[in-house]
Design a protein around this motif. Sequence first.
Motif: not given
Length: 323
Positions: A275-303
């Motif tokens: 099993l190989t997995t990669v996970f990310y989480n991110s966030e960026y403030s564009l303005a005092p009341n405006l925030t952009l965020y993103s998260f995602g993952s990739y996974g591969h299993r050979n069983a």
Amino acid sequence: MSYRSQSKKSLFLGASFFVLAVSAAPVLAQQTAQADTESVIVTGTRVTGMTAADSPAPITVLGADALTNVGAPNLIGSLSQTLPSFDAESHSGDLGTLMMSARLRGLNPNDTLVLVDGKRRHATANLHVLGQDGGFQGAATADLDLIPTDAIDHIEVLQDGAAAQYGTDAIAGVVNIILKHSDAGGMFAAKGGQYYKGDGDTYDFSGNIGFDLGGKGFLNITAEKRYRGYSQRTGPNTRVATATGAPLPGLPFDATTLPGFPNTSAYIGDPESQLTTVFYNSEYSLAPNLTLYSFGSYGHRNASSNQTYRPPQSNWVYCSSNL
């Protein structure tokens, strides 16, 4: 003859962008798996700043230490050892052996909603058609094995029916996985081991690192590589041997020449998997009341999993699947 189930799974959860960010206060991890009554929760409530003590629904908060210090090889194992109401499948049948399911309060796994930072986690394409326990049959839930433990800050578990708020997939409860939001530091871990019987070799390498985005946000990345070898927990196969391991009389073939005789059915035990997995989480403030965020993952299993041995005079089926 014997047959072997094989599965290759590649999953990718696309990044999602929003302009509304939800924050949660840090949670103090506790080995007893008791909820910190002062922890701010976001599960099972529409009120901002609700604590576990004030929540009308039973909420258990599990910190990162409570998940990693139990020594389990994956997230399902960690949760099953810290939550009494969380029941993990020990073994299954056919393609079900390639992805273990879990359930809350004894209900079907399809009735437990899995969230990642408050967003629904996608389900798997692997359907539990057969299984050793009928309570897990028909399960096609989110694969918790594809979420590395080192990417988790804490987990909020709603151990009560929440269908009125989340829908019918939350009849048993809700598992909300809150990702790490750190913008500095990191960690690396390596694990290895095997069963006392000498099988089931396992190794695991994982790491987490955080990056600061100019003081306005963060990028947190987790990667994991894990291998697990076959294990076998069956006794003598009664189709070809007696309970003491002697060949059955009257067989039209020499049973002692079969691989692994007399334990020729290795379907009860762990499959071999990489099993190989990669996970990310991110966030960026564009303005005092405006925030952009993103998260995602990739996974591969050979069983690959062993199945029941079929003598030459019986009917048999070869089962293979690419998911």
